[in-house]
Design an enzyme around this catalytic site. Sequence first.
Site, PDB file in Angstrom:
ATOM      1  N   VAL A  75       0.815  -1.210   0.000  1.00 17.69           N
ATOM      2  CA  VAL A  75       0.000   0.000   0.000  1.00 17.69           C
ATOM      3  C   VAL A  75       0.850   1.262   0.000  1.00 17.69           C
ATOM      4  O   VAL A  75       0.356   2.352  -0.319  1.00 17.69           O
ATOM      5  CB  VAL A  75      -0.983   0.025   1.186  1.00 17.69           C
ATOM      6  CG1 VAL A  75      -2.011  -1.092   1.065  1.00 17.69           C
ATOM      7  CG2 VAL A  75      -0.255  -0.035   2.522  1.00 17.69           C
ATOM      8  N   SER A 157      -8.684   2.759  15.029  1.00 14.92           N
ATOM      9  CA  SER A 157      -8.389   2.072  16.292  1.00 14.92           C
ATOM     10  C   SER A 157      -8.954   2.907  17.423  1.00 14.92           C
ATOM     11  O   SER A 157      -9.270   4.100  17.236  1.00 14.92           O
ATOM     12  CB  SER A 157      -6.866   1.938  16.448  1.00 14.92           C
ATOM     13  OG  SER A 157      -6.497   1.571  17.752  1.00 14.92           O
ATOM     14  N   TYR A 174       1.624   5.284  15.617  1.00 13.98           N
ATOM     15  CA  TYR A 174       0.378   4.531  15.549  1.00 13.98           C
ATOM     16  C   TYR A 174      -0.804   5.428  15.910  1.00 13.98           C
ATOM     17  O   TYR A 174      -1.797   5.494  15.176  1.00 13.98           O
ATOM     18  CB  TYR A 174       0.436   3.323  16.480  1.00 13.98           C
ATOM     19  CG  TYR A 174      -0.721   2.375  16.284  1.00 13.98           C
ATOM     20  CD1 TYR A 174      -0.719   1.485  15.219  1.00 13.98           C
ATOM     21  CD2 TYR A 174      -1.818   2.378  17.145  1.00 13.98           C
ATOM     22  CE1 TYR A 174      -1.794   0.618  15.015  1.00 13.98           C
ATOM     23  CE2 TYR A 174      -2.883   1.525  16.954  1.00 13.98           C
ATOM     24  CZ  TYR A 174      -2.861   0.634  15.885  1.00 13.98           C
ATOM     25  OH  TYR A 174      -3.929  -0.207  15.681  1.00 13.98           O
ATOM     26  N   VAL A 207      -7.727  -6.641  19.112  1.00 11.31           N
ATOM     27  CA  VAL A 207      -8.329  -7.745  18.373  1.00 11.31           C
ATOM     28  C   VAL A 207      -7.338  -8.902  18.354  1.00 11.31           C
ATOM     29  O   VAL A 207      -6.123  -8.700  18.247  1.00 11.31           O
ATOM     30  CB  VAL A 207      -8.689  -7.319  16.940  1.00 11.31           C
ATOM     31  CG1 VAL A 207      -9.350  -8.461  16.178  1.00 11.31           C
ATOM     32  CG2 VAL A 207      -9.613  -6.096  16.959  1.00 11.31           C
ATOM     33  N   ASP A 208      -7.842 -10.108  18.430  1.00  7.69           N
ATOM     34  CA  ASP A 208      -7.002 -11.304  18.513  1.00  7.69           C
ATOM     35  C   ASP A 208      -6.380 -11.622  17.151  1.00  7.69           C
ATOM     36  O   ASP A 208      -6.821 -12.536  16.437  1.00  7.69           O
ATOM     37  CB  ASP A 208      -7.827 -12.482  19.018  1.00  7.69           C
ATOM     38  CG  ASP A 208      -6.975 -13.705  19.323  1.00  7.69           C
ATOM     39  OD1 ASP A 208      -5.733 -13.598  19.271  1.00  7.69           O
ATOM     40  OD2 ASP A 208      -7.553 -14.769  19.617  1.00  7.69           O
ATOM     41  N   THR A 209      -5.376 -10.831  16.802  1.00  7.02           N
ATOM     42  CA  THR A 209      -4.603 -11.036  15.583  1.00  7.02           C
ATOM     43  C   THR A 209      -3.125 -10.910  15.922  1.00  7.02           C
ATOM     44  O   THR A 209      -2.755 -10.517  17.034  1.00  7.02           O
ATOM     45  CB  THR A 209      -4.963 -10.002  14.499  1.00  7.02           C
ATOM     46  OG1 THR A 209      -4.517  -8.705  14.939  1.00  7.02           O
ATOM     47  CG2 THR A 209      -6.464  -9.965  14.241  1.00  7.02           C
TER      48      THR A 209
END
Length: 276
Positions: A75, A157, A174, A207-209
Amino acid sequence: MSLHGRVALITGAARGQGRSHALRLAADGAAIIGIDVCADIDSTGYPMATRTELDETVALVAERGGTMLASVADVRDFDALAGAVDAGVAHFGRLDVVLANAGIATMAFRELTLAEELRQWTDVLDVNLVGAFHTAKAALPHLLAGDRGGAIVFTSSTAGLKGFGGTQGGGLAYAASKHGIVGLMRTLANALAPHGIRVNTVHPTAVDTMMATNDQMQDFLRSHPEGGGPHLANPMPVEMLAPEDVSAAIAYLVSDDARYVTGVTFPVDAGFCNKL
């Protein structure tokens, strides 16, 4: 919330939230243009998705009766990204939904050199914010040419609504990038409303990543309570969301049920942003 006959572009589609979004929108009837970098970014400290994982997403979509065209593109590279988007639209014949989902986080628990912090700052902004702009810019000509309206959702986020992340370059970048996405969204929402193109952001809590569960991130949260740690707990009794929880919100935002929802910062956060 049928998307039958529509085509959705998703960046960061190889795993995590991107894969979950692809499976959900395909289940709702959309054909998927899936893009991922499939290469590591050194400053992140954790592995990026692979081409094998991107192919697995294609197979999972097919298992559910959907169709997905996958491309490898960064990207940060507008020409490569635009080429992949153009190829996808040429293949499916239209574009209706855009999910600018690709993102990285580079929090570190150890002391960094200034050069490392500057590298983190640049990489995070380039992927998260510049990449989101590139995605919108590559997709917009196709959305406008279709003259059917459409929907864009940028993945932000809770760090795009609240100030946390510590003082290192990666954490600051971030938060800055995720706040910047909100400004991008609000401006495009106003500009594109006359064309029936709706633009929103989604703001998940953890998030569970891989982004949240990698060793570097976990060490950061344990070692820097001023920038992470226990105060990031959600008011509702869930430590991390499943990717599918975010996909459900996105499925609503891009559906006709949300046909008048635009310019919205949509938290999926178990009450995180609402707590004192």
